[in-house]
Design an enzyme around this catalytic site. Structure first.
Site, PDB file in Angstrom:
ATOM      1  N   HIS A   1      -9.652   2.228  -0.161  1.00 30.00           N
ATOM      2  CA  HIS A   1      -9.819   1.014   0.766  1.00 30.00           C
ATOM      3  C   HIS A   1     -11.006   1.089   1.706  1.00 30.00           C
ATOM      4  CE1 HIS A   1      -8.045  -2.249   2.986  1.00 30.00           C
ATOM      5  NE2 HIS A   1      -6.951  -2.155   2.350  1.00 30.00           N
TER       6      HIS A   1
ATOM      7  N   HIS B   1       0.754  -1.271   0.031  1.00 28.52           N
ATOM      8  CA  HIS B   1       0.124   0.143  -0.038  1.00 28.52           C
ATOM      9  C   HIS B   1       0.956   1.138  -0.121  1.00 28.52           C
ATOM     10  CE1 HIS B   1      -3.400  -2.335  -0.063  1.00 28.52           C
ATOM     11  NE2 HIS B   1      -3.486  -2.531   1.516  1.00 28.52           N
TER      12      HIS B   1
ATOM     13  N   GLU C   1     -11.948  -3.029  -3.675  1.00 30.84           N
ATOM     14  CA  GLU C   1     -10.938  -2.072  -3.870  1.00 30.84           C
ATOM     15  C   GLU C   1     -10.534  -2.004  -5.529  1.00 30.84           C
ATOM     16  OE1 GLU C   1      -7.396  -2.810  -1.121  1.00 30.84           O
ATOM     17  OE2 GLU C   1      -8.990  -4.102  -0.187  1.00 30.84           O
TER      18      GLU C   1
END
Ligand code: G6D
Length: 349
Positions: free
Chosen positions: A179, A105, A313
Site C-alpha cells: 500500500h 484489507h 496497489e
C-alpha cells in the site's frame, strides 16, 4: 550494496527492526518488520537533491495507533470482501468485518499489523530483505495457517522488486498487495495532481455502494479513466464522471493489459524529473489518490493534505471471491502462491 539495520521499538512485545538498503545511484529503501512496511524511499531529483518520495508516519507508534496502511503489506485479502462472507470449496466462511458490514484489507489484525521476522541478503548488485510470518488458522476469520514470505529487493538498476510466496495447510484466500503511496515531488505538502500517469489499462472495475465492486468492468475509452496515452492526475480529481465524482478521484481497480516489454504504468513528476515504472504479473492495480485530507494525525507537524500521495496497489481484482469473472484468489495446500511487482526509479535530467 550497502545494508544497515536498527531497532526502532517494540510492538506486541516483539522488537521492530528497520533495514536500510542503499544502491550506488543514491537510492535507498528503508523497511521495517512491523507490517513488512516500507517507510522511506530516498531518491535524487534532476538537480541531485535527495528526498523521500513515499508517504511515511513520523514514528512507529503513529503506524500502530493510526493504521494508515502507508507502505504496508496488506493481506490476507487486499481491498474489500462484501459482508466478509464467501463460499470456499462449498463451505461458507465469515471473516471479521472492520468497515461497516464488510472486511477491508484483511481485517482488524491484518498482515500489516503483525511484527514479521526478517533476514537480509546482499551482493554487489542487489540486496534483499526477506520478511516472513505465520498467520494462524482462524486469524481474522480465515481458514488455514498461512506461511508468507515477502521479499523487498533493491537493485543497482534502481528497481524495488516485491515478491510474494505463500503456502497454506487448508484451503484459504490470499490476495496481498503493498500500500505504498508515491509523491515524487519529495514534498508531502504538494498534491500529486500535477504528476503524470501513463497506464496500460482499457477497463476499470466500477465501484458500487460502500466502495465495493459492483461486479461491472467498464471501458476506459472516452472517460477520465483512460490513461493509455498518459495525462495529469488532475483529470481524475476534477473530472465530472460519476465514478470519479463518487470518490473525488480514483479509488478504482484498473485491469492491466500487460503489453510485452512495456511497463504496466509510469508515474512521473516533471518538476523533479523523477519517475517510477511499474511492472507486475498481477491482473490489476488499485489506484487510490489519498482522496481525503487527514486530521487525525500529522506528518512533520502538518495534517496530511488531500492528494498527498498515490498508490499503485497491484493485486487480483478486489472481492474476486464474490465477483464472477474477477479471478481466483483461493490458495490450496498443494499450491504455492507467487507474485511479483517491480517499481523502477529513474530521473530525467
Ligand atoms: C479507503 O477506499 C479506500 C481504500 O481503497 C484505501 O486502501 C484505504 O482508504 C486506505 O478506504
Amino acid at each position: 550494496m550497502k545494508v544497515s539495520e536498527t531497532i526502532i521499538g517494540q510492538v506486541h512485545g516483539k522488537e521492530v527492526v528497520a533495514y536500510t538498503l542503499t544502491n550506488p545511484n543514491g537510492i535507498s529503501l528503508t523497511a521495517m518488520t512491523y507490517g513488512a512496511t516500507i517507510t522511506e524511499l530516498l531518491m535524487p531529483d534532476k538537480n541531485g537533491k535527495t528526498e523521500n518520495v513515499i508517504l511515511a508516519m513520523d514514528s512507529l507508534d503513529d503506524y500502530v495507533t493510526h493504521r494508515p496502511y502507508y507502505g504496508a503489506t496488506i493481506g490476507r485479502v487486499a481491498g474489500r470482501i462484501t459482508k466478509g462472507a464467501f463460499d470456499l470449496d462449498g463451505t461458507a466462511h465469515q471473516v471479521v468485518v472492520n468497515e461497516g458490514g464488510n472486511q477491508l484489507h484483511g481485517g482488524p489484525t491484518g498482515l500489516d499489523t503483525l511484527v514479521w521476522d526478517a533476514e537480509v541478503q546482499a551482493s554487489a548488485d542487489e540486496a534483499s530483505i526477506h520478511f516472513t510470518t505465520i498467520d494462524e488458522d482462524g486469524a481474522n476469520g480465515y481458514p488455514g495457517t498461512l506461511s508468507v514470505t515477502v521479499s523487498y529487493t533493491l537493485t543497482s538498476d534502481s528497481e524495488w522488486k516485491i515478491t510474494y510466496r505463500a503456502t497454506t495447510d487448508q484451503a484459504t484466500l490470499f490476495n496481498p498487495t503493498n500500500h505504498v503511496y508515491f509523491n515524487l515531488s519529495g514534498d508531502i505538502n504538494k498534491p500529486i495532481l500535477q504528476h503524470d500517469l501513463q497506464l496500460n489499462s482499457a477497463a476499470f472495475a466500477e465501484l458500487g455502494d460502500e466502495n465495493l465492486p459492483s461486479g461491472a468492468l467498464l471501458p476506459a475509452e472516452g472517460t477520465p479513466f483512460d490513461f493509455r496515452s498518459g495525462g495529469k492526475l488532475s483529470v481524475a480529481a476534477e473530472g465530472s464522471h460519476p465514478q470519479t465524482r463518487k470518490v473525488a478521484g480514483f479509488d478504482h481497480p484498473f485491469l492491466l493489459q500487460h503489453d510485452e516489454g512495456q511497463p504496466d504504468a509510469i508515474l512521473s513528476d516533471t518538476e523533479s524529473g523523477r519517475s517510477v515504472k511499474m511492472f507486475t504479473d498481477q491482473d490489476c492495480v488499485v489506484i487510490f489518490m489519498h482522496n481525503g485530507a487527514v486530521d487525525k494525525y500529522t506528518i512533520a507537524g502538518s495534517p496530511v493534505i488531500q492528494y498527498a500521495g498515490i498508490t499503485l496497489e497491484t493485486q487480483a481484482l478486489p472481492d474476486a471471491v464474490n465477483q464472477e469473472g474477477f479471478g481466483d484468489i483461493t490458495l490450496h495446500p498443494d499450491e504455492v502462491y507467487s507474485a511479483e511487482t517491480i517499481y523502477k526509479f529513474e530521473v530525467q535530467n
